[in-house]
Design an enzyme around this catalytic site. Structure first.
Site, PDB file in Angstrom:
ATOM      1  N   THR A 152       0.855  -1.188   0.000  1.00  0.00           N
ATOM      2  CA  THR A 152       0.000   0.000   0.000  1.00  0.00           C
ATOM      3  C   THR A 152       0.882   1.225   0.000  1.00  0.00           C
ATOM      4  O   THR A 152       1.882   1.250   0.712  1.00  0.00           O
ATOM      5  CB  THR A 152      -0.836   0.014   1.306  1.00  0.00           C
ATOM      6  OG1 THR A 152      -1.648  -1.148   1.318  1.00  0.00           O
ATOM      7  CG2 THR A 152      -1.706   1.254   1.410  1.00  0.00           C
ATOM      8  N   ARG A 180     -13.447  -8.016  -0.373  1.00  0.00           N
ATOM      9  CA  ARG A 180     -12.505  -7.962   0.761  1.00  0.00           C
ATOM     10  C   ARG A 180     -11.935  -6.554   0.904  1.00  0.00           C
ATOM     11  O   ARG A 180     -11.494  -5.945  -0.061  1.00  0.00           O
ATOM     12  CB  ARG A 180     -11.368  -8.955   0.523  1.00  0.00           C
ATOM     13  CG  ARG A 180     -10.325  -9.019   1.652  1.00  0.00           C
ATOM     14  CD  ARG A 180      -9.112  -8.199   1.337  1.00  0.00           C
ATOM     15  NE  ARG A 180      -8.054  -8.323   2.349  1.00  0.00           N
ATOM     16  CZ  ARG A 180      -7.023  -7.482   2.424  1.00  0.00           C
ATOM     17  NH1 ARG A 180      -6.918  -6.483   1.593  1.00  0.00           N
ATOM     18  NH2 ARG A 180      -6.110  -7.647   3.348  1.00  0.00           N
ATOM     19  N   VAL A 181     -11.980  -6.019   2.099  1.00  0.00           N
ATOM     20  CA  VAL A 181     -11.381  -4.712   2.362  1.00  0.00           C
ATOM     21  C   VAL A 181     -10.317  -4.905   3.428  1.00  0.00           C
ATOM     22  O   VAL A 181     -10.563  -5.578   4.431  1.00  0.00           O
ATOM     23  CB  VAL A 181     -12.457  -3.699   2.826  1.00  0.00           C
ATOM     24  CG1 VAL A 181     -11.819  -2.377   3.212  1.00  0.00           C
ATOM     25  CG2 VAL A 181     -13.486  -3.472   1.716  1.00  0.00           C
ATOM     26  N   GLY A 182      -9.146  -4.343   3.203  1.00  0.00           N
ATOM     27  CA  GLY A 182      -8.045  -4.496   4.154  1.00  0.00           C
ATOM     28  C   GLY A 182      -8.000  -3.355   5.157  1.00  0.00           C
ATOM     29  O   GLY A 182      -8.996  -2.657   5.397  1.00  0.00           O
ATOM     30  N   THR A 203       1.517  -0.702   6.230  1.00  0.00           N
ATOM     31  CA  THR A 203       1.377  -1.589   5.084  1.00  0.00           C
ATOM     32  C   THR A 203       1.741  -2.992   5.536  1.00  0.00           C
ATOM     33  O   THR A 203       2.514  -3.157   6.481  1.00  0.00           O
ATOM     34  CB  THR A 203       2.245  -1.127   3.898  1.00  0.00           C
ATOM     35  OG1 THR A 203       2.130  -2.073   2.830  1.00  0.00           O
ATOM     36  CG2 THR A 203       3.710  -0.980   4.267  1.00  0.00           C
ATOM     37  N   LEU A 205       0.051  -7.181   5.996  1.00  0.00           N
ATOM     38  CA  LEU A 205      -1.147  -8.012   5.982  1.00  0.00           C
ATOM     39  C   LEU A 205      -2.266  -7.314   6.748  1.00  0.00           C
ATOM     40  O   LEU A 205      -2.259  -7.260   7.976  1.00  0.00           O
ATOM     41  CB  LEU A 205      -0.844  -9.383   6.583  1.00  0.00           C
ATOM     42  CG  LEU A 205      -2.016 -10.366   6.556  1.00  0.00           C
ATOM     43  CD1 LEU A 205      -2.500 -10.648   5.138  1.00  0.00           C
ATOM     44  CD2 LEU A 205      -1.645 -11.664   7.244  1.00  0.00           C
ATOM     45  N   GLY A 206      -3.236  -6.789   5.995  1.00  0.00           N
ATOM     46  CA  GLY A 206      -4.306  -5.995   6.591  1.00  0.00           C
ATOM     47  C   GLY A 206      -5.013  -6.707   7.730  1.00  0.00           C
ATOM     48  O   GLY A 206      -5.336  -6.108   8.759  1.00  0.00           O
TER      49      GLY A 206
END
Ligand code: ASP
Length: 324
Positions: A152, A180-182, A203, A205-206
């Site tokens: 990101t 999917r939203v992080g 940034t 793994l959400g």
């Protein structure tokens, strides 16, 4: 004092643009939107904006957020398809009284009504990445690890008037489920900023970053008096340890922060995280960060060779393995 810090090497061109704005006395709002839009527009960055890697149905779904550290206004979009600059939609949403975080069709309707530029965000190159991955999966060469082709762009900016802003933009995880939203558009996790203290952005793994609300945590540490560097190290070390203790493993966690004086910090639990920073006294540069060790994170200026290699690999022709 003015300054700007951002996650990953890919941010440096945008950051340099943003710095031009800040240097001339422009606002941190203008600087961050300009800087992130530039990263979104560059087709070879495969995890942000145009050219971002698609979900498991070969659709590019984008997440972005913007926050104003003085008014605490925020705006965010999740899983938005086919708009050129999600960061601009997020910024626009930040001045609404309510409905600041919109996802999917709702976000697209809003963007359409407000006249935001539409664009097909799936590039031919991203399609090749997708088809190659599907091909490999079919051959069972590697098991499905959605976490590659991520990253990101997250930024924190400080202008000469003392306004601080933060922004993020990403296509999230490659091969994610539709919808999917992080963490990136989630205020407190992907980003947080308070002009009286400082800001941070994350940034990695959400799904793991959200477990620690890591950006808010960093700002809280800075409020307690820790430097941005100490705050970043504490937040990453704490979450990394907690995840390992409770769940046996921790995903990638990388963060950057800047305080209201332009001091900055960074930490990561992986090898090879990079970031870019510029301040009134320091020209824009890229640094490579070592994995956190005994609570400390060391970083060094990227070498010319590293920088050249980075661009060469990003833009190298892609083999269509799936055709073989
Ligand atoms: N944090 C992003 C997400 O989980 C991806 C990344 O920053 O690498 O969507």
């Amino acid at each position: 004092m003015w300054g700007m810090i951002a996650t990953w090497r890919m941010a440096v061109e945008g950051l340099t643009e943003g710095a031009n704005t800040l240097e001339k006395g422009g606002s941190a709002e203008e600087a961050i939107v300009k800087a992130i839009s530039e990263v979104e527009d560059f087709p070879y960055y495969k995890s942000v904006g145009y050219g971002g890697l698609p979900n498991e149905e070969m659709e590019v779904e984008l997440d972005a957020a913007y926050m104003n550290g003085t008014t605490l206004d925020f705006g965010a979009v999740g899983a938005v398809k086919d708009f050129k600059n999600p960061i601009k939609i997020a910024r626009r949403l930040s001045v609404e009284k309510a409905n600041n975080f919109l996802v999917g069709v709702g976000a697209e309707k809003f963007a359409h009504k407000e006249g935001f530029e539409r664009k097909t965000m799936l590039t031919d190159r991203a399609k090749i990445h997708y088809k190659n991955r599907v091909h490999k999966l079919n051959q069972q060469e590697n098991e499905l690890t959605p976490y590659s082709g991520h990253d990101t762009v997250g930024m924190v900016a400080l202008d000469q008037q003392g306004l601080m802003t933060a922004g993020t933009s990403t296509s999230g995880l490659f091969m994610k489920k539709p919808g999917r939203v992080g963490d990136s558009p989630v205020i407190g996790s992907g980003l947080y900023v308070d002009s009286e203290i400082g800001g941070a952005t994350a940034t990695g793994l959400g799904e793991d970053l959200m477990k620690g609300m890591v950006s808010y945590e960093i700002v809280s540490f800075m409020r307690e008096g820790f430097s941005p560097q100490e705050a970043c190290e504490k937040a990453v070390a704490k979450l990394d340890q907690k995840l390992k203790e409770r769940r046996g493993k921790a995903g990638d966690l990388s963060v950057v922060a800047m305080d209201k004086k332009g001091n900055y910090g960074v930490a990561s639990n992986i090898e090879g995280f990079s970031f870019a920073v510029v301040t009134e006294t320091k020209a824009p540069k890229v640094y490579i960060v070592d994995k956190i060790k005994e609570g400390k994170c060391h970083y060094e200026k990227a070498t010319q060779e590293w920088l050249e290699n980075y661009m060469a690999t990003r833009t190298a022709p892609l083999e269509e393995e799936w055709k073989k």
